[in-house]
Design a protein around this motif. Structure first.
Motif, PDB file in Angstrom:
ATOM      1  N   ARG A 175     183.608  37.405 -13.309  1.00 21.47           N
ATOM      2  CA  ARG A 175     182.374  37.015 -13.784  1.00 21.47           C
ATOM      3  C   ARG A 175     181.283  37.028 -12.729  1.00 21.47           C
ATOM      4  N   ILE A 232     180.096  40.360 -11.882  1.00 21.78           N
ATOM      5  CA  ILE A 232     179.257  40.975 -13.091  1.00 21.78           C
ATOM      6  C   ILE A 232     177.959  40.431 -12.952  1.00 21.78           C
ATOM      7  N   ASP A 270     175.790  41.849 -10.363  1.00 23.94           N
ATOM      8  CA  ASP A 270     175.681  43.298 -10.289  1.00 23.94           C
ATOM      9  C   ASP A 270     176.539  43.761  -9.444  1.00 23.94           C
ATOM     10  N   PHE A 271     177.630  43.278  -9.059  1.00 25.94           N
ATOM     11  CA  PHE A 271     178.715  43.930  -8.232  1.00 25.94           C
ATOM     12  C   PHE A 271     178.363  43.533  -6.740  1.00 25.94           C
TER      13      PHE A 271
END
Length: 125
Positions: free
Chosen positions: A26, A29, A32-33
Motif C-alpha cells: 500500500r 502504491i 507511485d512506486f
C-alpha cells in the motif's frame, strides 16, 4: 479452530495495523512506486503510532452524527462501511472529522488484524 481474541481494553491500547507485506504494498502504491518515499511513509507511520498507540476512540459527536457507520459484514466477513454524506455539514470541526475517519479506519483495521488467519488463503479471489 477459533482463536481467542484479546479484550477490547487490551487491544485499544496495544493494537495497530501490522507493518507487513500488505502495508508495504500500500505504501508503494501511495508513493507511485517510489521506494524511498514509501520508506519515509513507513517511518512516519511508525513515529505517529508511537505517539498515538492503539485504536483511536471516536468522539461522542462523531457517533451522534453517524456520518460513517459500519452496520454489518459481507459474506466474506469484511466490514461494510457506509458514508452518510447527508449527515455531514460544513460546520463540523476538522478535528472531529479527522478523529472520526481515523477511528473508523482503525476499527476496520483492528477487525482485520484480530481475524487474520495464520496462513494465506488458498481461496481468496
Amino acid at each position: 479452530a477459533s482463536r481467542a481474541q484479546p479484550p477490547f481494553s487490551v487491544c485499544h491500547k496495544h493494537c495497530s495495523e501490522p507493518m507487513d507485506d500488505l502495508w508495504a504494498a500500500r505504501a508503494l502504491i501511495a508513493s507511485d512506486f517510489d521506494a524511498n518515499k514509501a520508506a519515509r511513509l513507513g517511518n512516519a507511520y511508525m513515529e505517529w503510532r508511537q505517539q498515538t498507540p492503539g485504536i483511536t476512540a471516536p468522539l461522542e459527536a462523531w457517533i451522534n452524527y453517524a456520518i460513517v457507520i459500519v452496520p454489518f459484514e459481507d459474506i466474506r466477513g469484511r466490514p461494510v462501511a457506509l458514508s452518510r454524506l447527508r449527515a455531514y455539514h460544513s460546520g463540523l470541526p476538522l478535528d472531529l472529522m479527522t478523529n472520526g475517519y481515523r477511528a473508523t479506519a482503525d476499527g476496520v483495521i483492528a477487525h482485520f488484524a484480530l481475524n487474520r488467519q495464520p496462513e494465506a488463503s488458498r481461496t481468496n479471489p
